[in-house]
Design a protein around this motif. Structure first.
Motif, PDB file in Angstrom:
ATOM      1  N   CYS A  53     -27.412  24.783  22.395  1.00  0.00           N
ATOM      2  CA  CYS A  53     -28.301  23.888  21.641  1.00  0.00           C
ATOM      3  C   CYS A  53     -27.532  23.072  20.607  1.00  0.00           C
ATOM      4  O   CYS A  53     -26.446  23.460  20.166  1.00  0.00           O
ATOM      5  CB  CYS A  53     -29.370  24.700  20.905  1.00  0.00           C
ATOM      6  N   HIS A  54     -28.158  21.951  20.231  1.00  0.00           N
ATOM      7  CA  HIS A  54     -27.682  21.214  19.065  1.00  0.00           C
ATOM      8  C   HIS A  54     -28.589  21.571  17.896  1.00  0.00           C
ATOM      9  O   HIS A  54     -29.820  21.516  18.018  1.00  0.00           O
ATOM     10  CB  HIS A  54     -27.706  19.702  19.295  1.00  0.00           C
ATOM     11  N   ILE A  55     -27.982  21.940  16.773  1.00  0.00           N
ATOM     12  CA  ILE A  55     -28.768  22.357  15.608  1.00  0.00           C
ATOM     13  C   ILE A  55     -28.617  21.331  14.500  1.00  0.00           C
ATOM     14  O   ILE A  55     -27.499  20.959  14.119  1.00  0.00           O
ATOM     15  CB  ILE A  55     -28.304  23.740  15.096  1.00  0.00           C
ATOM     16  N   GLU A  56     -29.769  20.866  14.007  1.00  0.00           N
ATOM     17  CA  GLU A  56     -29.788  20.038  12.800  1.00  0.00           C
ATOM     18  C   GLU A  56     -29.960  21.043  11.660  1.00  0.00           C
ATOM     19  O   GLU A  56     -31.030  21.619  11.486  1.00  0.00           O
ATOM     20  CB  GLU A  56     -30.974  19.063  12.833  1.00  0.00           C
ATOM     21  N   LEU A  57     -28.893  21.272  10.909  1.00  0.00           N
ATOM     22  CA  LEU A  57     -28.876  22.360   9.929  1.00  0.00           C
ATOM     23  C   LEU A  57     -29.109  21.839   8.505  1.00  0.00           C
ATOM     24  O   LEU A  57     -28.459  20.883   8.074  1.00  0.00           O
ATOM     25  CB  LEU A  57     -27.522  23.076   9.987  1.00  0.00           C
ATOM     26  N   ILE A  58     -30.061  22.477   7.818  1.00  0.00           N
ATOM     27  CA  ILE A  58     -30.281  22.166   6.399  1.00  0.00           C
ATOM     28  C   ILE A  58     -30.199  23.489   5.642  1.00  0.00           C
ATOM     29  O   ILE A  58     -30.868  24.458   6.016  1.00  0.00           O
ATOM     30  CB  ILE A  58     -31.670  21.558   6.117  1.00  0.00           C
ATOM     31  N   VAL A  59     -29.416  23.510   4.583  1.00  0.00           N
ATOM     32  CA  VAL A  59     -29.321  24.712   3.758  1.00  0.00           C
ATOM     33  C   VAL A  59     -29.648  24.303   2.332  1.00  0.00           C
ATOM     34  O   VAL A  59     -28.945  23.470   1.747  1.00  0.00           O
ATOM     35  CB  VAL A  59     -27.913  25.352   3.828  1.00  0.00           C
ATOM     36  N   SER A  60     -30.727  24.852   1.781  1.00  0.00           N
ATOM     37  CA  SER A  60     -31.106  24.493   0.412  1.00  0.00           C
ATOM     38  C   SER A  60     -30.051  25.035  -0.567  1.00  0.00           C
ATOM     39  O   SER A  60     -29.208  25.857  -0.194  1.00  0.00           O
ATOM     40  CB  SER A  60     -32.482  25.077   0.067  1.00  0.00           C
ATOM     41  N   GLU A  61     -30.133  24.583  -1.798  1.00  0.00           N
ATOM     42  CA  GLU A  61     -29.160  25.051  -2.797  1.00  0.00           C
ATOM     43  C   GLU A  61     -29.188  26.579  -2.909  1.00  0.00           C
ATOM     44  O   GLU A  61     -28.154  27.244  -2.916  1.00  0.00           O
ATOM     45  CB  GLU A  61     -29.519  24.411  -4.140  1.00  0.00           C
ATOM     46  N   TYR A  62     -30.394  27.150  -2.963  1.00  0.00           N
ATOM     47  CA  TYR A  62     -30.485  28.611  -3.056  1.00  0.00           C
ATOM     48  C   TYR A  62     -30.205  29.282  -1.716  1.00  0.00           C
ATOM     49  O   TYR A  62     -29.812  30.448  -1.676  1.00  0.00           O
ATOM     50  CB  TYR A  62     -31.819  29.048  -3.677  1.00  0.00           C
ATOM     51  N   GLY A  63     -30.378  28.548  -0.633  1.00  0.00           N
ATOM     52  CA  GLY A  63     -29.962  29.058   0.673  1.00  0.00           C
ATOM     53  C   GLY A  63     -28.442  29.242   0.702  1.00  0.00           C
ATOM     54  O   GLY A  63     -27.929  30.225   1.234  1.00  0.00           O
ATOM     55  N   ARG A  64     -27.738  28.276   0.123  1.00  0.00           N
ATOM     56  CA  ARG A  64     -26.278  28.373   0.058  1.00  0.00           C
ATOM     57  C   ARG A  64     -25.865  29.598  -0.753  1.00  0.00           C
ATOM     58  O   ARG A  64     -24.965  30.354  -0.374  1.00  0.00           O
ATOM     59  CB  ARG A  64     -25.686  27.120  -0.602  1.00  0.00           C
ATOM     60  N   ARG A  65     -26.551  29.787  -1.882  1.00  0.00           N
ATOM     61  CA  ARG A  65     -26.232  30.940  -2.718  1.00  0.00           C
ATOM     62  C   ARG A  65     -26.527  32.243  -1.970  1.00  0.00           C
ATOM     63  O   ARG A  65     -25.760  33.208  -2.041  1.00  0.00           O
ATOM     64  CB  ARG A  65     -27.045  30.866  -4.013  1.00  0.00           C
ATOM     65  N   LEU A  66     -27.646  32.249  -1.250  1.00  0.00           N
ATOM     66  CA  LEU A  66     -28.051  33.441  -0.520  1.00  0.00           C
ATOM     67  C   LEU A  66     -27.001  33.848   0.520  1.00  0.00           C
ATOM     68  O   LEU A  66     -26.668  35.033   0.662  1.00  0.00           O
ATOM     69  CB  LEU A  66     -29.384  33.167   0.173  1.00  0.00           C
ATOM     70  N   LEU A  67     -26.489  32.848   1.254  1.00  0.00           N
ATOM     71  CA  LEU A  67     -25.478  33.156   2.278  1.00  0.00           C
ATOM     72  C   LEU A  67     -24.297  33.880   1.638  1.00  0.00           C
ATOM     73  O   LEU A  67     -23.804  34.881   2.166  1.00  0.00           O
ATOM     74  CB  LEU A  67     -25.009  31.872   2.968  1.00  0.00           C
ATOM     75  N   ARG A  68     -23.877  33.380   0.484  1.00  0.00           N
ATOM     76  CA  ARG A  68     -22.731  34.010  -0.184  1.00  0.00           C
ATOM     77  C   ARG A  68     -23.106  35.362  -0.779  1.00  0.00           C
ATOM     78  O   ARG A  68     -22.370  36.333  -0.653  1.00  0.00           O
ATOM     79  CB  ARG A  68     -22.194  33.094  -1.290  1.00  0.00           C
TER      80      ARG A  68
END
Ligand SMILES: Cc1cc2nc3c(=O)[nH]c(=O)nc-3n(C[C@H](O)[C@H](O)[C@H](O)COP(=O)(O)O)c2cc1C
Length: 199
Positions: A29-44
């Protein structure tokens, strides 16, 4: 190449988003990826520095294998309301918000379109395309519960981050496989992320 939007927001459950992303990539698949500011923090916070947005390719390949190379993704800024997926003319088949914070849930429920996650979700609803929302919070307030109902009434599929235990999960990966499998099923994919219930 099938195209889906994947939004990662700041609710607990980063592992669910990574398993879902890897499973879609493995299927070309092709993914159009959006990561919110807190999503970025969550990943880390939940998965460590190796899962920072700018290192996602290496992270996904290290954890889920080179099969993820079958797919592609485009990373969008959550501030970019002029991105392709902000328009219904874009050829995107469906969208998953995993995990979905109560804040983003509220924004989608009320059609606020304050950022690209909310706008892309709004586009899915107005175009009657598949929108899967994976909210996580506990306990939930009345406004939060009502926001889930509003989204469901608008056509979204509400899929709370509630992995089952009848599959006798042994690891965190078993739990994330279950949620990712549910999401893939809802998007129309066959998979073996968890064993089918035999009764
Ligand atoms: C580590 C961490 C875990 C969080 N978990 C949740 C959660 O499970 N559910 C939730 O609604 N908010 C949670 N939050 C708070 C949201 O991230 C916060 O409300 C944020 O404004 C959401 O913004 P976003 O929807 O744009 O990502 C968490 C925040 C952090 C830093």
């Amino acid at each position: 190449m099938a195209s889906f939007t994947l939004a990662i927001t700041g609710a607990s459950g980063a592992l669910y988003s990574m398993r879902t992303m890897a499973a879609l990539l493995e299927r070309g698949c092709h993914i159009e990826l959006i990561v919110s500011e807190y999503g970025r923090r969550l990943l880390r916070d939940e998965l460590g520095e190796a899962a920072s947005v700018d290192k996602l390719g290496d992270y996904l390949e290290a954890v889920y294998g080179e099969g993820i190379r079958a797919g592609r993704w485009t990373l969008h800024s959550n501030k970019d309301l002029g991105a392709n997926i902000a328009s219904g003319s874009q050829d995107c088949e469906g969208m998953v918000v995993v995990p979905c914070s109560m804040k983003t849930l509220a924004g989608i429920a009320h059609g606020l379109s304050r950022n690209l996650v909310e706008r892309a979700a709004d586009v899915m609803l107005k175009e009657r395309r598949t929108l899967i929302i994976v909210p996580r919070e506990t306990p939930m307030s009345l406004p939060q519960l009502r926001n889930m109902v509003l989204c469901a009434e608008s056509g979204a599929l509400m899929m709370p981050a509630m992995p089952a235990f009848y599959q006798m999960p042994k690891t965190l990966d078993d739990l994330s496989d279950f949620m990712a499998g549910k999401i893939l099923s809802a998007l129309g994919f066959r998979h073996e992320l968890y064993p089918a219930w035999k009764g």
